[in-house]
Design a protein around this motif. Structure first.
Motif, PDB file in Angstrom:
ATOM      1  N   PHE A  94       0.831  -1.196   0.000  1.00 56.15           N
ATOM      2  CA  PHE A  94       0.000   0.000   0.000  1.00 56.15           C
ATOM      3  C   PHE A  94       0.868   1.250   0.000  1.00 56.15           C
ATOM      4  N   THR A  95       1.717   1.386   1.005  1.00 53.99           N
ATOM      5  CA  THR A  95       2.655   2.501   1.141  1.00 53.99           C
ATOM      6  C   THR A  95       3.943   1.931   1.722  1.00 53.99           C
ATOM      7  N   THR A  96       4.853   2.787   2.148  1.00 56.59           N
ATOM      8  CA  THR A  96       6.095   2.288   2.745  1.00 56.59           C
ATOM      9  C   THR A  96       6.083   2.339   4.264  1.00 56.59           C
ATOM     10  N   THR A  97       5.076   2.998   4.857  1.00 56.83           N
ATOM     11  CA  THR A  97       4.962   3.034   6.318  1.00 56.83           C
ATOM     12  C   THR A  97       3.492   2.968   6.714  1.00 56.83           C
ATOM     13  N   LEU A  98       3.243   2.486   7.921  1.00 56.21           N
ATOM     14  CA  LEU A  98       1.878   2.453   8.450  1.00 56.21           C
ATOM     15  C   LEU A  98       1.343   3.873   8.613  1.00 56.21           C
ATOM     16  N   LYS A  99       2.182   4.802   9.025  1.00 58.08           N
ATOM     17  CA  LYS A  99       1.753   6.189   9.196  1.00 58.08           C
ATOM     18  C   LYS A  99       1.219   6.753   7.882  1.00 58.08           C
ATOM     19  N   VAL A 319     -11.314  -5.967  -0.975  1.00 62.45           N
ATOM     20  CA  VAL A 319     -10.050  -5.594  -0.321  1.00 62.45           C
ATOM     21  C   VAL A 319     -10.225  -4.188   0.233  1.00 62.45           C
ATOM     22  N   THR A 320     -10.640  -4.113   1.480  1.00 61.85           N
ATOM     23  CA  THR A 320     -10.959  -2.826   2.086  1.00 61.85           C
ATOM     24  C   THR A 320      -9.702  -2.088   2.530  1.00 61.85           C
ATOM     25  N   PRO A 321      -9.809  -0.777   2.747  1.00 57.43           N
ATOM     26  CA  PRO A 321      -8.667  -0.045   3.311  1.00 57.43           C
ATOM     27  C   PRO A 321      -8.220  -0.615   4.655  1.00 57.43           C
ATOM     28  N   GLU A 322      -9.163  -1.135   5.434  1.00 59.20           N
ATOM     29  CA  GLU A 322      -8.810  -1.719   6.726  1.00 59.20           C
ATOM     30  C   GLU A 322      -7.920  -2.955   6.538  1.00 59.20           C
ATOM     31  N   CYS A 323      -8.214  -3.760   5.515  1.00 63.93           N
ATOM     32  CA  CYS A 323      -7.341  -4.901   5.181  1.00 63.93           C
ATOM     33  C   CYS A 323      -5.935  -4.410   4.865  1.00 63.93           C
ATOM     34  N   ALA A 324      -5.851  -3.341   4.090  1.00 63.20           N
ATOM     35  CA  ALA A 324      -4.550  -2.793   3.718  1.00 63.20           C
ATOM     36  C   ALA A 324      -3.783  -2.312   4.950  1.00 63.20           C
ATOM     37  N   LEU A 325      -4.481  -1.705   5.899  1.00 60.57           N
ATOM     38  CA  LEU A 325      -3.818  -1.222   7.114  1.00 60.57           C
ATOM     39  C   LEU A 325      -3.308  -2.379   7.962  1.00 60.57           C
ATOM     40  N   ASP A 326      -4.075  -3.474   8.038  1.00 61.29           N
ATOM     41  CA  ASP A 326      -3.621  -4.640   8.804  1.00 61.29           C
ATOM     42  C   ASP A 326      -2.337  -5.219   8.208  1.00 61.29           C
ATOM     43  N   VAL A 327      -2.271  -5.269   6.875  1.00 62.24           N
ATOM     44  CA  VAL A 327      -1.061  -5.784   6.224  1.00 62.24           C
ATOM     45  C   VAL A 327       0.123  -4.865   6.499  1.00 62.24           C
ATOM     46  N   MET A 328      -0.102  -3.562   6.412  1.00 61.25           N
ATOM     47  CA  MET A 328       0.984  -2.622   6.678  1.00 61.25           C
ATOM     48  C   MET A 328       1.472  -2.737   8.121  1.00 61.25           C
ATOM     49  N   ARG A 329       0.542  -2.896   9.052  1.00 59.44           N
ATOM     50  CA  ARG A 329       0.951  -3.039  10.449  1.00 59.44           C
ATOM     51  C   ARG A 329       1.784  -4.306  10.625  1.00 59.44           C
ATOM     52  N   MET A 330       1.369  -5.385   9.941  1.00 52.56           N
ATOM     53  CA  MET A 330       2.111  -6.639  10.050  1.00 52.56           C
ATOM     54  C   MET A 330       3.522  -6.490   9.491  1.00 52.56           C
ATOM     55  N   LEU A 331       3.679  -5.788   8.393  1.00 57.51           N
ATOM     56  CA  LEU A 331       5.003  -5.570   7.818  1.00 57.51           C
ATOM     57  C   LEU A 331       5.906  -4.838   8.807  1.00 57.51           C
ATOM     58  N   GLU A 332       5.363  -3.825   9.465  1.00 58.08           N
ATOM     59  CA  GLU A 332       6.177  -3.071  10.416  1.00 58.08           C
ATOM     60  C   GLU A 332       6.507  -3.909  11.652  1.00 58.08           C
ATOM     61  N   LEU A 333       5.550  -4.720  12.122  1.00 58.89           N
ATOM     62  CA  LEU A 333       5.832  -5.586  13.264  1.00 58.89           C
ATOM     63  C   LEU A 333       6.884  -6.633  12.914  1.00 58.89           C
ATOM     64  N   ALA A 334       6.814  -7.151  11.677  1.00 61.66           N
ATOM     65  CA  ALA A 334       7.807  -8.131  11.246  1.00 61.66           C
ATOM     66  C   ALA A 334       9.199  -7.513  11.224  1.00 61.66           C
ATOM     67  N   ARG A 335       9.306  -6.300  10.727  1.00 55.57           N
ATOM     68  CA  ARG A 335      10.593  -5.613  10.705  1.00 55.57           C
ATOM     69  C   ARG A 335      11.095  -5.375  12.129  1.00 55.57           C
ATOM     70  N   GLU A 336      10.191  -4.936  13.010  1.00 56.49           N
ATOM     71  CA  GLU A 336      10.578  -4.685  14.400  1.00 56.49           C
ATOM     72  C   GLU A 336      11.021  -5.972  15.091  1.00 56.49           C
ATOM     73  N   SER A 337      10.275  -7.050  14.886  1.00 59.86           N
ATOM     74  CA  SER A 337      10.618  -8.327  15.496  1.00 59.86           C
ATOM     75  C   SER A 337      11.988  -8.797  15.041  1.00 59.86           C
ATOM     76  N   SER A 338      12.264  -8.661  13.753  1.00 62.45           N
ATOM     77  CA  SER A 338      13.548  -9.100  13.221  1.00 62.45           C
ATOM     78  C   SER A 338      14.689  -8.266  13.795  1.00 62.45           C
ATOM     79  N   GLN A 339      14.501  -6.961  13.888  1.00 61.84           N
ATOM     80  CA  GLN A 339      15.549  -6.088  14.398  1.00 61.84           C
ATOM     81  C   GLN A 339      15.822  -6.320  15.874  1.00 61.84           C
ATOM     82  N   LYS A 340      14.754  -6.579  16.650  1.00 54.03           N
ATOM     83  CA  LYS A 340      14.906  -6.753  18.089  1.00 54.03           C
ATOM     84  C   LYS A 340      15.134  -8.205  18.494  1.00 54.03           C
ATOM     85  N   ARG A 341      14.982  -9.118  17.530  1.00 53.51           N
ATOM     86  CA  ARG A 341      15.173 -10.543  17.787  1.00 53.51           C
ATOM     87  C   ARG A 341      14.255 -11.048  18.905  1.00 53.51           C
TER      88      ARG A 341
END
Length: 346
Positions: A94-99, A319-341
């Motif tokens: 959707f975009t590059t950040t959840l914000k 494919v609602t905007p809310e679906c898109a936001l959930d995917v974006m949030r998951m991408l950011e959580l995945a990045r955070e999880s990987s960085q913080k181990r």
């Protein structure tokens, strides 16, 4: 007839949007933005070719704009199109950040315009077959879902923006949106996320492999994986349940067909030979029964048919905007999880 403008004629625009739009009744591909080159004009001589977004938006008849440009341009282009009174389809991510994503959804809502993301792989025939198995309870209580999207390209692709160090590049933003969307459709939001996002190829500048585990309260795990160094790819789908298992080895053929410009004339685009169907193994006492499960007769035209009907007020947007936001949030959580181990709660 809904007049459609396509922004971008790289791989996404050329293979995954233009031919699909052209094949959906009620949609008319009226214009394409291609900044340079003649490929669009040669492929679609009946379509108006323009060189920038302002020229596209100056065509008053265009109602729907499809954005198939590099990921870090999605937000700005989508916002400009919404501000110009157009409905918008954005290729994933959707975009590059959840914000950015939250801001864009609110902007579309305030402008009373349709906004959606191109989650075409919802309409892979094998995934739709899995949705039926899950909904029907055929597998019993599902304890594990695995989805792998592997390729083999050991050499870096020179000049490719997806492999550069820039916002939205890398395989996490390229592939994971499809896999995340599948998991959330099947099982809903998880309790927590554990991820390992990494670079496996020498001199890589962007991530080219990931493993994401979604943790659910009932003990179920959804495992989403991708590697670009898989000479022998893993099964496309694996599901384990208390009554049965399902394994699908081969990929839905639509991507490969569209990449080479092949569109079946009289069958669903996702039609597969029986030997490529998934295998359902059902427990029957001390023995097991196996049978192949046909992939569903659906294809990527169904995505755009739904967009058409939603614009015309005939159907709810799939494919609602809310679906898109959930995917974006998951991408950011995945990045955070990987960085913080560590595992990150949803």
């Amino acid at each position: 007839m809904i007049e459609v403008g396509l922004v971008g004629f790289g791989l996404a625009g050329r293979a995954f949007h233009a031919p699909v739009i052209r094949a959906v009744p009620g949609l008319h591909l009226a214009a394409i933005v291609q900044r340079s080159g003649t490929e669009a004009a040669e492929k679609y001589p009946d379509v108006r070719i323009v060189r920038d977004l302002d020229d596209l938006l100056s065509i008053a008849a265009i109602r729907l704009v499809v954005i198939a440009t590099p990921n870090d341009t999605h937000f700005a282009i989508a916002r400009q199109c919404l501000a110009a009174g157009r409905d918008v389809v954005v290729d994933k991510p959707f975009t590059t950040t959840l914000k950015e994503a939250v801001s864009l959804v609110q902007f579309a809502k305030d402008a009373n315009r349709l906004l959606t993301v191109y989650q075409n792989r919802r309409y892979d025939g094998d995934f739709q077959a899995i949705r039926r198995l899950v909904a029907n309870g055929t597998l019993g209580r599902i304890v594990r879902f695995e989805t792998s999207y592997d390729r083999f390209r050991p050499q870096l692709k020179k000049g490719a923006w997806r492999e550069a160090s820039r916002p939205g590049s890398g395989i996490l933003f390229d592939i994971a949106p499809h896999l995340i969307d599948h998991a959330l459709l099947l099982f809903g939001l998880p309790e927590a996320v554990t991820a390992d996002v990494r670079m496996e190829r020498e001199n890589a500048a962007a991530d080219d492999a990931f493993d994401i585990t979604l943790h659910y309260s009932n003990g179920m795990r959804a495992v989403l994986r991708s590697s670009i160094l898989a000479a022998a790819p893993r099964p496309r789908f694996v599901l384990f349940g208390t009554q049965a298992s399902f394994v699908k080895q081969a990929f839905d053929p639509q991507e490969a067909n569209l990449r080479r410009g092949y569109i079946p004339a009289d069958t669903a685009w996702g039609a597969e030979p029986e030997e490529n169907w998934g295998v359902l193994t059902v427990s029957s006492g001390d023995s097991f029964e196996q049978r192949r499960v046909p992939s569903a007769a659906c294809d990527y035209r169904d995505y755009y048919s739904n967009v058409r009907d939603a614009i015309l007020g005939r159907a709810a947007l799939a494919v609602t905007p809310e679906c898109a936001l959930d995917v974006m949030r998951m991408l950011e959580l995945a990045r955070e999880s990987s960085q913080k181990r560590r595992t990150i709660p949803w």
